[in-house]
Design a protein around this motif. Structure first.
Motif, PDB file in Angstrom:
ATOM      1  N   GLY A 175       0.828  -1.186   0.000  1.00  0.00           N
ATOM      2  CA  GLY A 175       0.000   0.000   0.000  1.00  0.00           C
ATOM      3  C   GLY A 175       0.868   1.243   0.000  1.00  0.00           C
ATOM      4  N   SER A 176       0.247   2.372   0.254  1.00  0.00           N
ATOM      5  CA  SER A 176       0.997   3.628   0.187  1.00  0.00           C
ATOM      6  C   SER A 176       1.965   3.757   1.353  1.00  0.00           C
ATOM      7  CB  SER A 176       0.024   4.806   0.182  1.00  0.00           C
ATOM      8  OG  SER A 176      -0.878   4.659   1.255  1.00  0.00           O
ATOM      9  N   GLY A 177       1.761   2.944   2.411  1.00  0.00           N
ATOM     10  CA  GLY A 177       2.643   3.032   3.581  1.00  0.00           C
ATOM     11  C   GLY A 177       3.999   2.367   3.371  1.00  0.00           C
ATOM     12  N   ASP A 178       4.224   1.734   2.223  1.00  0.00           N
ATOM     13  CA  ASP A 178       5.478   1.024   1.990  1.00  0.00           C
ATOM     14  C   ASP A 178       6.689   1.955   2.046  1.00  0.00           C
ATOM     15  OD1 ASP A 178       4.021  -1.244   1.667  1.00  0.00           O
ATOM     16  OD2 ASP A 178       4.995  -1.839  -0.215  1.00  0.00           O
ATOM     17  N   LYS A 179       7.765   1.500   2.701  1.00  0.00           N
ATOM     18  CA  LYS A 179       8.973   2.314   2.797  1.00  0.00           C
ATOM     19  C   LYS A 179       9.771   2.268   1.512  1.00  0.00           C
ATOM     20  CE  LYS A 179       9.607   3.174   7.561  1.00  0.00           C
ATOM     21  NZ  LYS A 179       9.493   2.136   8.580  1.00  0.00           N
ATOM     22  N   LEU A 180       9.673   1.160   0.760  1.00  0.00           N
ATOM     23  CA  LEU A 180      10.400   1.061  -0.508  1.00  0.00           C
ATOM     24  C   LEU A 180       9.389   1.091  -1.650  1.00  0.00           C
ATOM     25  CD1 LEU A 180      12.946  -1.789   0.350  1.00  0.00           C
ATOM     26  CD2 LEU A 180      13.371   0.669   0.339  1.00  0.00           C
ATOM     27  N   PRO A 181       9.780   1.660  -2.800  1.00  0.00           N
ATOM     28  CA  PRO A 181       8.849   1.730  -3.930  1.00  0.00           C
ATOM     29  C   PRO A 181       8.574   0.355  -4.511  1.00  0.00           C
ATOM     30  CG  PRO A 181      11.033   2.420  -4.603  1.00  0.00           C
ATOM     31  CD  PRO A 181      11.088   2.237  -3.126  1.00  0.00           C
ATOM     32  N   TYR A 182       7.537   0.271  -5.344  1.00  0.00           N
ATOM     33  CA  TYR A 182       7.179  -0.995  -5.980  1.00  0.00           C
ATOM     34  C   TYR A 182       8.367  -1.603  -6.718  1.00  0.00           C
ATOM     35  CZ  TYR A 182       5.845  -3.809  -9.989  1.00  0.00           C
ATOM     36  OH  TYR A 182       5.831  -4.782 -10.937  1.00  0.00           O
ATOM     37  N   GLU A 183       9.184  -0.768  -7.356  1.00  0.00           N
ATOM     38  CA  GLU A 183      10.268  -1.261  -8.219  1.00  0.00           C
ATOM     39  C   GLU A 183      11.366  -2.005  -7.457  1.00  0.00           C
ATOM     40  OE1 GLU A 183       8.972   1.758  -8.524  1.00  0.00           O
ATOM     41  OE2 GLU A 183       7.995   1.509 -10.475  1.00  0.00           O
ATOM     42  N   ALA A 184      11.465  -1.761  -6.142  1.00  0.00           N
ATOM     43  CA  ALA A 184      12.550  -2.375  -5.377  1.00  0.00           C
ATOM     44  C   ALA A 184      12.485  -3.899  -5.508  1.00  0.00           C
ATOM     45  CB  ALA A 184      12.441  -1.979  -3.907  1.00  0.00           C
ATOM     46  N   ILE A 185      13.616  -4.529  -5.817  1.00  0.00           N
ATOM     47  CA  ILE A 185      13.634  -5.979  -6.007  1.00  0.00           C
ATOM     48  C   ILE A 185      14.840  -6.564  -5.274  1.00  0.00           C
ATOM     49  CG2 ILE A 185      15.006  -6.038  -8.146  1.00  0.00           C
ATOM     50  CD1 ILE A 185      12.930  -8.120  -9.178  1.00  0.00           C
ATOM     51  N   ARG A 186      14.731  -7.824  -4.881  1.00  0.00           N
ATOM     52  CA  ARG A 186      15.859  -8.449  -4.186  1.00  0.00           C
ATOM     53  C   ARG A 186      16.912  -8.844  -5.212  1.00  0.00           C
ATOM     54  NH1 ARG A 186      16.311 -14.425  -1.520  1.00  0.00           N
ATOM     55  NH2 ARG A 186      18.367 -14.153  -0.592  1.00  0.00           N
ATOM     56  N   GLY A 187      18.077  -8.212  -5.082  1.00  0.00           N
ATOM     57  CA  GLY A 187      19.191  -8.553  -5.950  1.00  0.00           C
ATOM     58  C   GLY A 187      20.354  -8.970  -5.084  1.00  0.00           C
ATOM     59  N   THR A 188      21.007 -10.030  -5.459  1.00  0.00           N
ATOM     60  CA  THR A 188      22.135 -10.462  -4.639  1.00  0.00           C
ATOM     61  C   THR A 188      23.149 -11.218  -5.481  1.00  0.00           C
ATOM     62  OG1 THR A 188      22.807 -11.864  -2.795  1.00  0.00           O
ATOM     63  CG2 THR A 188      20.845 -12.528  -3.966  1.00  0.00           C
ATOM     64  N   ALA A 189      24.362 -11.182  -5.007  1.00  0.00           N
ATOM     65  CA  ALA A 189      25.416 -11.910  -5.698  1.00  0.00           C
ATOM     66  C   ALA A 189      25.327 -13.378  -5.325  1.00  0.00           C
ATOM     67  CB  ALA A 189      26.766 -11.337  -5.317  1.00  0.00           C
ATOM     68  N   GLY A 190      25.590 -14.247  -6.288  1.00  0.00           N
ATOM     69  CA  GLY A 190      25.536 -15.688  -6.042  1.00  0.00           C
ATOM     70  C   GLY A 190      26.717 -16.386  -6.683  1.00  0.00           C
ATOM     71  N   GLU A 191      26.703 -17.710  -6.690  1.00  0.00           N
ATOM     72  CA  GLU A 191      27.777 -18.523  -7.262  1.00  0.00           C
ATOM     73  C   GLU A 191      29.123 -18.217  -6.590  1.00  0.00           C
ATOM     74  OE1 GLU A 191      26.764 -20.864  -9.046  1.00  0.00           O
ATOM     75  OE2 GLU A 191      28.676 -21.799  -9.474  1.00  0.00           O
ATOM     76  N   PRO A 192      29.288 -18.731  -5.359  1.00  0.00           N
ATOM     77  CA  PRO A 192      30.441 -18.343  -4.544  1.00  0.00           C
ATOM     78  C   PRO A 192      31.777 -18.967  -4.977  1.00  0.00           C
ATOM     79  CG  PRO A 192      28.990 -19.831  -3.354  1.00  0.00           C
ATOM     80  CD  PRO A 192      28.314 -19.544  -4.639  1.00  0.00           C
ATOM     81  N   PHE A 193      32.791 -18.145  -4.985  1.00  0.00           N
ATOM     82  CA  PHE A 193      34.179 -18.576  -5.210  1.00  0.00           C
ATOM     83  C   PHE A 193      34.994 -18.205  -3.972  1.00  0.00           C
ATOM     84  CE2 PHE A 193      34.768 -19.675  -9.744  1.00  0.00           C
ATOM     85  CZ  PHE A 193      33.491 -19.396 -10.206  1.00  0.00           C
ATOM     86  N   MET A 194      35.985 -19.019  -3.655  1.00  0.00           N
ATOM     87  CA  MET A 194      36.828 -18.681  -2.504  1.00  0.00           C
ATOM     88  C   MET A 194      38.255 -19.147  -2.732  1.00  0.00           C
ATOM     89  SD  MET A 194      35.374 -21.530   0.068  1.00  0.00           S
ATOM     90  CE  MET A 194      35.630 -23.269  -0.188  1.00  0.00           C
ATOM     91  N   VAL A 195      39.156 -18.522  -1.980  1.00  0.00           N
ATOM     92  CA  VAL A 195      40.544 -18.963  -1.946  1.00  0.00           C
ATOM     93  C   VAL A 195      40.772 -19.526  -0.546  1.00  0.00           C
ATOM     94  CG1 VAL A 195      42.958 -18.263  -2.023  1.00  0.00           C
ATOM     95  CG2 VAL A 195      41.322 -17.224  -3.590  1.00  0.00           C
ATOM     96  N   PRO A 196      41.055 -20.817  -0.439  1.00  0.00           N
ATOM     97  CA  PRO A 196      41.278 -21.378   0.897  1.00  0.00           C
ATOM     98  C   PRO A 196      42.463 -20.714   1.597  1.00  0.00           C
ATOM     99  CG  PRO A 196      40.912 -23.129  -0.693  1.00  0.00           C
ATOM    100  CD  PRO A 196      41.066 -21.868  -1.473  1.00  0.00           C
ATOM    101  N   ALA A 197      42.367 -20.523   2.899  1.00  0.00           N
ATOM    102  CA  ALA A 197      43.423 -19.847   3.648  1.00  0.00           C
ATOM    103  C   ALA A 197      44.738 -20.606   3.557  1.00  0.00           C
ATOM    104  CB  ALA A 197      42.993 -19.685   5.106  1.00  0.00           C
ATOM    105  N   LYS A 198      44.658 -21.938   3.420  1.00  0.00           N
ATOM    106  CA  LYS A 198      45.884 -22.724   3.389  1.00  0.00           C
ATOM    107  C   LYS A 198      46.353 -23.019   1.972  1.00  0.00           C
ATOM    108  CE  LYS A 198      45.958 -24.671   7.902  1.00  0.00           C
ATOM    109  NZ  LYS A 198      44.661 -25.012   8.495  1.00  0.00           N
ATOM    110  N   ALA A 199      45.753 -22.341   0.981  1.00  0.00           N
ATOM    111  CA  ALA A 199      46.211 -22.547  -0.398  1.00  0.00           C
ATOM    112  C   ALA A 199      47.666 -22.120  -0.521  1.00  0.00           C
ATOM    113  CB  ALA A 199      45.351 -21.739  -1.350  1.00  0.00           C
TER     114      ALA A 199
END
Lengths: 470, 302
Positions: free
Chosen positions: A329-353
């Motif tokens: 409704g009109s009480g929403d803090k974020l506009p309709y357009e706001a969408i969940r975006g996030t980074a995925g597909e994790p890569f890592m460098v092991p500490a003991k590499a």
């Protein structure tokens, strides 16, 4: 001794071979920390800001899933272009955890790991054991092919925060994923329907769709957590991003906050009014997505991997399109357009590499504009590198994802409790969603059950806790 | 002692025993040791915590829930499988006696035996996927048939009220064939004269089964019982592939709990090993108990 004695004895022997208790231990024990092994270090310079030893070998292990491994081979070729003397050992597996666990224990992990898929290693476990190298240096290094910018400057918003634990950037999530509600543009144009921007309109539209003989919704009943995403998104749009930080930080009663309650009440409507395809609670994600592709249901909640996952069964001209969750409704803090975006597909460098610097440099190659564009071209997925889709032709669904992310802009939001505490989403919230969307419990009980799960994680002293700022 | 016996024994016995000790016994012993640590599985660091894992297990509702499901499986799977196996085996071996002088099976017994045995040939993974499609709530064989008859159908694997029984049915289905063949083989070893005598005395089929066949097959049934009990305490592959313990933990079993704790939603190898140790002792006690309780005098007829 007769035949029966033999049978009986073999039954007793079967005892020792049957249950899997011994297998766990068989997986990996022994070995120890080997601090004396040589690590590769070169001298830092303007051209080599991470101090790569140019002839040091680099070992890369890729998750052989939906993206294949060709993209990684291309990145490796780019790496050897710069360091021709470096020998790269490449391998791909679907079972990251089982393949690499003994090597982590032994202290000889590879230099780059794409820790993804169903056999992914739980990050809470890795981080709490200090098994991952800090990528802070990578962020501060200059970008490989965008002059005047550091690597960090070239990344999309949220890319760093999602891989950070207690403020340390440990995990490079390479792809950029949007989560929303999907519909077929073709179906909607044919029927002259329009995607509803408010909840009341959404319910009205659902009525219309049902009257036309199509189920408005379907969902992955065997992985019902997919439906927790639109519920939490609706709550965040109503109450602002603090709703998400409260959940991520396991604050008391975070799941029972006012916005969460309003959102759960709203979503309960589609259950009450029977807007969900009959039988959905018994479908897995592929089965429900296929029913959706066959036009049996109008809406489904999923991430932007949906298009490539459904490639084989999507009819031509289906034109799948992503949309944000409707505003309450009109009480929403974020506009309709706001969408969940996030980074995925994790890569890592092991500490003991052994070649940590090489691992970081490999990431710098991946995060170069050239590396990112090559990835998007090869696997039709966005990367965390801003603007890397320029000049690349994208399929219909992914184009809609780019548009939705653009429209959302700085209003984009995300939550990370599922990274911090895998069990909470995968087991506990999942079970609660299953009960809620099949109509066996109401919204109050649903949130109660989620909260109980979060509390059980909060009280479990064997799980390391993380906090993030708003 | 014959000359040259020892080298033979050493060559054929020592390597397998060594392999068994290294690859089966030692992991078990290690599992016991790991279960007393807080090992998280991805580094060499593990601190001894004594019996803390077992104490936590005692208070873990999810583990109790899984154990409860295993208990139901333990009570039902062996009984159902053995009763069905005995029934089918009897029909195949003796079912066709009516109106004839001798003791024979039903017509086409060999074909039936092959059909019954069929699930045993398939890998468990294939069985799980096959049945997942049969239970498909919209276009699955089961739902479609019920709808075809104008009957309502539940969502099978999607409903906590039905999911567990659906999995249990597949467990029985996939096992019966093997025991039909096992019991069938045992029955064929029973002298025909016994049945002919019983037949002349005018005993009913049920009486024959209860008073003659069952006692003669007792040892085989007992072995079947132990195997099925172990199977019921495990049940891991079918459950993991068909429902992964859901919906709402209604089909969870202890094996899935252990796997999930080690590789699934968490990486707590110490805790998972503690679950494994509990599983080990449960399986051991069930097997020992059923061998002891079921002990009878053996009937010799050969």
């Amino acid at each position: 001794m007769n035949r029966r004695d033999i049978l009986r004895r073999s039954a007793a022997a079967g005892l020792l071979a049957t249950p899997a208790a011994g297998l766990l231990a068989g997986c990996a024990t022994g070995g120890g920390d080997k601090d004396d092994t040589e690590t590769y270090k070169g001298t830092k310079s303007a051209d080599n800001p991470l101090g790569v030893k140019e002839d040091a070998p680099l070992e890369v292990v890729i998750f052989g899933g939906g993206f294949g491994e060709e993209y990684a081979k291309a990145h490796e070729a780019m790496y050897t272009e710069k360091y021709p003397k470096a020998k790269i050992k490449h391998s791909a597996t679907q079972e990251i955890s089982k393949t690499l666990q003994p090597r982590f224990v032994d202290g000889t992990p590879p230099d780059v790991v794409n820790n993804s898929g169903a056999g992914q290693i739980d990050f809470n476990g890795l981080v709490s054991q200090n098994a991952i190298a800090d990528l802070g240096e990578l962020l501060a290094a200059p970008s490989l092919d965008v002059p005047g910018k550091t690597v960090k400057d070239t990344l999309l918003p949220g890319a760093v925060e999602v891989g950070s634990y207690d403020g340390k950037f440990l995990v490079l999530n390479y792809t950029y994923t949007a989560y929303g509600i999907w519909y077929s543009d073709k179906l909607f144009t044919e029927r002259k329907w329009e995607y509803a921007k408010t909840w009341d309109d959404h319910i009205a539209l659902c009525k219309q769709i049902k009257a036309a003989g199509i189920a408005p919704w379907t969902y992955a009943g065997l992985h019902p957590r997919y439906m927790s995403w639109p519920v939490i998104a609706t709550a965040i749009k109503l109450g602002g991003p603090s709703v998400a930080t409260a959940i991520d930080n396991l604050e008391p009663n975070a799941w029972k906050s006012e916005p969460m309650r309003t959102a759960a009440d709203a979503w309960h409507q589609i259950v009450k009014d029977k807007f969900i395809l009959e039988g959905s609670p018994g479908l897995d994600h592929k089965q429900s997505q296929t029913a959706w592709c066959q036009g049996k249901a109008a809406f489904i909640s999923c991430g932007s991997w949906l298009e490539s996952e459904q490639k084989d069964v999507t009819p031509a001209g289906f034109n799948m399109t992503i949309a944000p969750t409707p505003s309450l409704g009109s009480g929403d803090k974020l506009p309709y357009e706001a969408i969940r975006g996030t980074a995925g597909e994790p890569f890592m460098v092991p500490a003991k590499a052994r070649n940590v610097a090489g691992g970081l440099e490999y990431f710098r190659t991946m995060l170069s504009r050239k590396g990112a564009q090559d990835f998007t071209k090869k696997v039709a997925s966005l990367t965390v590198v801003a603007g890397a889709t320029e000049g690349v032709e994208l399929p219909y669904g992914l184009t809609s994802v780019v548009k939705a992310l653009d429209a959302s802009g700085a209003n984009g939001f995300n939550w990370v409790y599922n990274n911090y505490y895998r069990k909470l989403e995968r087991n506990l919230v999942d079970a609660a969603c299953g009960e809620f969307f099949s109509g066996r419990i109401g919204p109050a009980e649903f949130l109660e059950q989620c909260q109980k799960g979060a509390d059980s994680i909060a009280q479990d002293s064997s799980i390391k806790k993380y906090k993030r700022a708003a | 002692m014959k000359h040259g016996k020892w080298p033979l024994i050493v060559t054929f016995l020592v390597p397998p025993v060594l392999l068994y000790v290294v690859f089966v016994v030692s992991p078990y012993l290690q599992a016991f040791q790991i279960s007393t640590t807080d090992w998280l599985g991805y580094s060499a660091d593990a601190n001894p915590v004594g019996l803390a894992n077992f104490k936590a297990l005692w208070h873990d509702d999810y583990v109790w829930n899984a154990l409860k499901n295993n208990a139901i499986l333990l009570a039902l799977v062996p009984v159902l499988t053995i009763v069905l196996g005995l029934f089918f085996a009897t029909m195949l071996a003796l079912g066709g006696r009516k109106g004839r002088a001798g003791v024979t099976g039903v017509r086409g017994g060999a074909l039936y035996r092959t059909v019954y045995f069929f699930p045993q040939v398939l890998s468990v993974v294939i069985i799980a996927l096959l049945w997942k499609e049969v239970y498909h709530p919209n276009k699955g064989l089961l739902t479609a048939s019920l709808h075809g008859l104008g009957l309502p159908a539940p969502t099978w694997l999607g409903d906590p009220a039905t999911a567990f029984w659906c999995v249990l049915a597949v467990m029985v289905w996939s096992n019966v064939g093997f025991y039909v063949v096992l019991f069938g083989a045992a029955m064929s070893a029973v002298p025909k004269e016994i049945y002919e005598a019983v037949l002349l005395d005018g005993a009913s089929r049920f009486t024959t089964l209860r008073r003659v066949t069952l006692p003669l097959l007792w040892d085989t049934v007992q072995v079947a019982w132990v195997y099925l009990a172990i199977f019921a305490l495990d049940g891991f592959i079918l459950v993991q592939l068909m429902t992964n313990g859901g919906p709402n933990f209604s089909t969870d079993v202890i094996g899935v709990r252990m796997y999930d704790t080690a590789f699934g939603s968490e990486t707590k190898f110490g805790y998972a090993s503690a679950i494994g140790v509990v599983m080990f002792f449960l399986t051991l006690s069930v097997a020992v108990l059923s061998l002891r309780v079921g002990r009878r005098d053996r009937i010799e007829y050969s």
